[in-house]
Design a protein around this motif. Structure first.
Motif, mmCIF file in Angstrom:
data_model
loop_
_atom_site.group_PDB
_atom_site.id
_atom_site.type_symbol
_atom_site.label_atom_id
_atom_site.label_comp_id
_atom_site.label_asym_id
_atom_site.label_seq_id
_atom_site.Cartn_x
_atom_site.Cartn_y
_atom_site.Cartn_z
ATOM 1 N N VAL A 81 0.816 -1.223 0.000
ATOM 2 C CA VAL A 81 0.000 0.000 0.000
ATOM 3 C C VAL A 81 0.848 1.271 0.000
ATOM 4 C CG1 VAL A 81 -1.789 1.300 1.226
ATOM 5 C CG2 VAL A 81 -1.865 -1.210 1.197
ATOM 6 N N PHE A 82 1.771 1.392 0.935
ATOM 7 C CA PHE A 82 2.541 2.631 1.058
ATOM 8 C C PHE A 82 3.460 2.836 -0.153
ATOM 9 C CE2 PHE A 82 2.587 3.162 5.983
ATOM 10 C CZ PHE A 82 1.210 3.133 5.980
ATOM 11 N N PRO A 83 3.532 4.063 -0.675
ATOM 12 C CA PRO A 83 4.479 4.362 -1.754
ATOM 13 C C PRO A 83 5.851 4.698 -1.176
ATOM 14 C CG PRO A 83 3.179 6.298 -1.288
ATOM 15 C CD PRO A 83 2.667 5.214 -0.359
ATOM 16 N N ASP A 84 6.896 4.569 -1.982
ATOM 17 C CA ASP A 84 8.200 5.037 -1.519
ATOM 18 C C ASP A 84 8.280 6.539 -1.748
ATOM 19 O OD1 ASP A 84 8.811 5.506 -4.193
ATOM 20 O OD2 ASP A 84 9.971 3.662 -4.424
ATOM 21 N N GLY A 85 9.429 7.114 -1.548
ATOM 22 C CA GLY A 85 9.527 8.566 -1.628
ATOM 23 C C GLY A 85 9.987 9.111 -2.954
ATOM 24 N N SER A 86 10.060 8.266 -3.974
ATOM 25 C CA SER A 86 10.641 8.712 -5.247
ATOM 26 C C SER A 86 9.624 9.214 -6.259
ATOM 27 C CB SER A 86 11.446 7.562 -5.877
ATOM 28 O OG SER A 86 10.590 6.458 -6.179
ATOM 29 N N SER A 87 8.363 8.826 -6.109
ATOM 30 C CA SER A 87 7.367 9.159 -7.125
ATOM 31 C C SER A 87 6.301 10.105 -6.587
ATOM 32 C CB SER A 87 6.697 7.875 -7.633
ATOM 33 O OG SER A 87 5.621 8.170 -8.503
ATOM 34 N N THR A 88 6.211 11.262 -7.198
ATOM 35 C CA THR A 88 5.185 12.238 -6.804
ATOM 36 C C THR A 88 3.784 11.701 -7.082
ATOM 37 O OG1 THR A 88 6.670 14.098 -7.255
ATOM 38 C CG2 THR A 88 4.302 14.564 -7.190
ATOM 39 N N ASP A 89 3.615 11.095 -8.259
ATOM 40 C CA ASP A 89 2.283 10.590 -8.640
ATOM 41 C C ASP A 89 1.805 9.508 -7.670
ATOM 42 O OD1 ASP A 89 2.245 12.290 -10.794
ATOM 43 O OD2 ASP A 89 3.010 10.799 -12.215
ATOM 44 N N ASP A 90 2.692 8.604 -7.288
ATOM 45 C CA ASP A 90 2.291 7.518 -6.381
ATOM 46 C C ASP A 90 1.899 8.053 -5.008
ATOM 47 O OD1 ASP A 90 2.779 5.690 -8.345
ATOM 48 O OD2 ASP A 90 4.722 5.042 -7.564
ATOM 49 N N ILE A 91 2.595 9.053 -4.542
ATOM 50 C CA ILE A 91 2.302 9.622 -3.224
ATOM 51 C C ILE A 91 0.956 10.346 -3.242
ATOM 52 C CG2 ILE A 91 3.025 11.377 -1.546
ATOM 53 C CD1 ILE A 91 5.926 10.633 -2.240
ATOM 54 N N VAL A 92 0.719 11.143 -4.276
ATOM 55 C CA VAL A 92 -0.558 11.844 -4.383
ATOM 56 C C VAL A 92 -1.693 10.841 -4.537
ATOM 57 C CG1 VAL A 92 -1.929 13.425 -5.795
ATOM 58 C CG2 VAL A 92 0.482 13.932 -5.326
ATOM 59 N N TYR A 93 -1.485 9.801 -5.336
ATOM 60 C CA TYR A 93 -2.504 8.770 -5.514
ATOM 61 C C TYR A 93 -2.826 8.096 -4.188
ATOM 62 C CZ TYR A 93 -4.652 4.351 -6.886
ATOM 63 O OH TYR A 93 -5.499 3.273 -6.987
ATOM 64 N N PHE A 94 -1.807 7.826 -3.387
ATOM 65 C CA PHE A 94 -2.028 7.179 -2.092
ATOM 66 C C PHE A 94 -2.943 8.015 -1.210
ATOM 67 C CE2 PHE A 94 -0.748 7.158 2.399
ATOM 68 C CZ PHE A 94 -1.090 5.858 2.745
ATOM 69 N N PHE A 95 -2.646 9.299 -1.080
ATOM 70 C CA PHE A 95 -3.427 10.142 -0.171
ATOM 71 C C PHE A 95 -4.826 10.422 -0.705
ATOM 72 C CE2 PHE A 95 0.780 11.245 1.604
ATOM 73 C CZ PHE A 95 0.497 11.033 2.943
ATOM 74 N N THR A 96 -4.976 10.553 -2.013
ATOM 75 C CA THR A 96 -6.317 10.801 -2.562
ATOM 76 C C THR A 96 -7.179 9.535 -2.545
ATOM 77 O OG1 THR A 96 -5.426 10.446 -4.804
ATOM 78 C CG2 THR A 96 -5.584 12.724 -4.003
ATOM 79 N N THR A 97 -6.551 8.378 -2.679
ATOM 80 C CA THR A 97 -7.291 7.111 -2.711
ATOM 81 C C THR A 97 -7.661 6.626 -1.320
ATOM 82 O OG1 THR A 97 -6.154 6.464 -4.752
ATOM 83 C CG2 THR A 97 -7.255 4.709 -3.491
ATOM 84 N N TYR A 98 -6.727 6.787 -0.376
ATOM 85 C CA TYR A 98 -6.932 6.247 0.977
ATOM 86 C C TYR A 98 -7.151 7.349 2.009
ATOM 87 C CZ TYR A 98 -4.971 2.048 -1.187
ATOM 88 O OH TYR A 98 -4.741 0.972 -2.000
ATOM 89 N N ARG A 99 -7.673 8.488 1.550
ATOM 90 C CA ARG A 99 -7.839 9.631 2.456
ATOM 91 C C ARG A 99 -8.659 9.262 3.699
ATOM 92 N NH1 ARG A 99 -7.340 14.825 0.963
ATOM 93 N NH2 ARG A 99 -7.797 14.301 -1.215
ATOM 94 N N GLY A 100 -9.773 8.571 3.507
ATOM 95 C CA GLY A 100 -10.617 8.205 4.641
ATOM 96 C C GLY A 100 -9.917 7.270 5.611
ATOM 97 N N TYR A 101 -9.172 6.309 5.075
ATOM 98 C CA TYR A 101 -8.437 5.378 5.932
ATOM 99 C C TYR A 101 -7.342 6.101 6.725
ATOM 100 C CZ TYR A 101 -10.713 1.687 3.241
ATOM 101 O OH TYR A 101 -11.648 0.869 2.656
ATOM 102 N N VAL A 102 -6.687 7.055 6.066
ATOM 103 C CA VAL A 102 -5.631 7.809 6.753
ATOM 104 C C VAL A 102 -6.230 8.650 7.878
ATOM 105 C CG1 VAL A 102 -3.844 9.570 6.506
ATOM 106 C CG2 VAL A 102 -4.147 7.852 4.715
ATOM 107 N N LYS A 103 -7.392 9.237 7.645
ATOM 108 C CA LYS A 103 -8.051 10.009 8.701
ATOM 109 C C LYS A 103 -8.368 9.117 9.896
ATOM 110 C CE LYS A 103 -10.260 13.585 5.845
ATOM 111 N NZ LYS A 103 -11.551 14.156 5.387
ATOM 112 N N ALA A 104 -8.889 7.926 9.609
ATOM 113 C CA ALA A 104 -9.204 6.989 10.692
ATOM 114 C C ALA A 104 -7.945 6.589 11.437
ATOM 115 C CB ALA A 104 -9.910 5.755 10.125
ATOM 116 N N ALA A 105 -6.862 6.377 10.688
ATOM 117 C CA ALA A 105 -5.590 6.006 11.314
ATOM 118 C C ALA A 105 -5.058 7.133 12.191
ATOM 119 C CB ALA A 105 -4.560 5.646 10.239
ATOM 120 N N MET A 106 -5.249 8.376 11.768
ATOM 121 C CA MET A 106 -4.781 9.505 12.558
ATOM 122 C C MET A 106 -5.568 9.635 13.869
ATOM 123 S SD MET A 106 -2.225 10.764 10.903
ATOM 124 C CE MET A 106 -1.903 9.023 10.548
#
Length: 270
Positions: free
Chosen positions: A62-87
């Motif tokens: 699930v987690f992206p590495d730190g090299s790709s901007t697109d993968d990082i943005v995709y992660f946060f836009t796709t799993y935004r609700g899950y990240v909020k719950a995790a926070m």
């Protein structure tokens, strides 16, 4: 308050909380049979394995590495609700971590024979520093999750790398705590030998996170690297769980015997 009043008060509490007597009897009987450690350590082991496997699965798939901007943005836009719950979960988790830290610090301080309890103080300072930085990283991650899609992708990428890569310092900051635990434990013989060796392994595993400042990809990156991030998971989480279990076993066994004796006195007074 007289002794009789105290006994009547104890009887009243026991009658209002009938489950108390069952819990106390269960803990005492399990302690006398020697099965309580097996029950507690078994439960802790199962919880630890589940927690570690979930985290490792997230790092791998699930987690992206730190090299790709697109993968990082995709992660946060796709799993935004899950990240909020995790926070939100992390916010409550910090309360639990503070309780665990306080329990361990109190036990180490009482066992520390160094001048001025300096060894335990160093360990306590190390632990507090780690939790403070971890809390800051969690806050930045929550902010990145809210900003994704609202600001440029480069900003999201930069903030994400800043937050996760900053965790590299935790690999070094927690070493004084682990070393202080080992020194006090060996001198006092308070904790089992296997737990001391587990602490040594945790120093090594947690130390892998130091390499997160060197790369944005591969096993040593701080975003999803199985060594940098995985080592900081496989070591510290089980260690804290098992130390907490050991302290719990000691304190609960002592208190359960005392409460059992008090309840017996109340019954004799009736």
């Amino acid at each position: 308050m007289s002794v009789l009043d105290s006994r009547n008060s104890g009887r009243s509490v026991a009658s209002r909380v009938p489950l108390l007597g069952w819990i106390v009897n269960f803990l005492v009987r399990s302690s006398e049979r020697g099965s309580l450690p097996k029950i507690i350590y078994g439960a802790v082991t199962e919880m630890t394995v589940v927690a570690v496997l979930i985290m490792l699965a997230l790092y791998i798939w699930v987690f992206p590495d730190g090299s790709s901007t697109d993968d990082i943005v995709y992660f946060f836009t796709t799993y935004r609700g899950y990240v909020k719950a995790a926070m939100l979960f992390a916010a409550f988790l910090f309360v639990l971590l503070l309780c665990i830290s306080g329990a361990i610090a109190g036990r180490l301080f009482s066992l520390d024979s160094s001048p001025g309890h300096r060894v335990s103080w160093i360990g306590f300072g190390s632990d507090i520093a780690v939790m403070t930085i971890f809390a800051m990283i969690t806050g930045i991650t929550a902010s990145v999750n809210l900003l994704a899609g609202q600001v440029s992708a480069d900003i999201v990428h930069a903030l994400h790398v800043v937050s996760f890569t900053s965790a590299f310092i935790l690999g070094g900051l927690w070493i004084p705590f682990l070393v202080s635990f080992i020194l006090i434990s060996v001198r006092s013989r308070e904790f089992p030998i296997w737990l001391n060796w587990f602490a040594v392994c945790t120093v090594i595993l947690n130390g892998f996170s130091l390499f997160a400042c060197l790369t944005l990809s591969g096993p040593f990156n701080g975003q999803n690297g199985l060594l940098a991030l995985g080592g900081a998971t496989v070591g510290p989480i089980p260690f804290l769980f098992f130390v907490s279990a050991h302290i719990f076993l000691q304190e609960v066994s002592e208190k359960a015997v005392k409460v059992k004796a008090d309840l017996g006195m109340v019954q004799q007074a009736v």
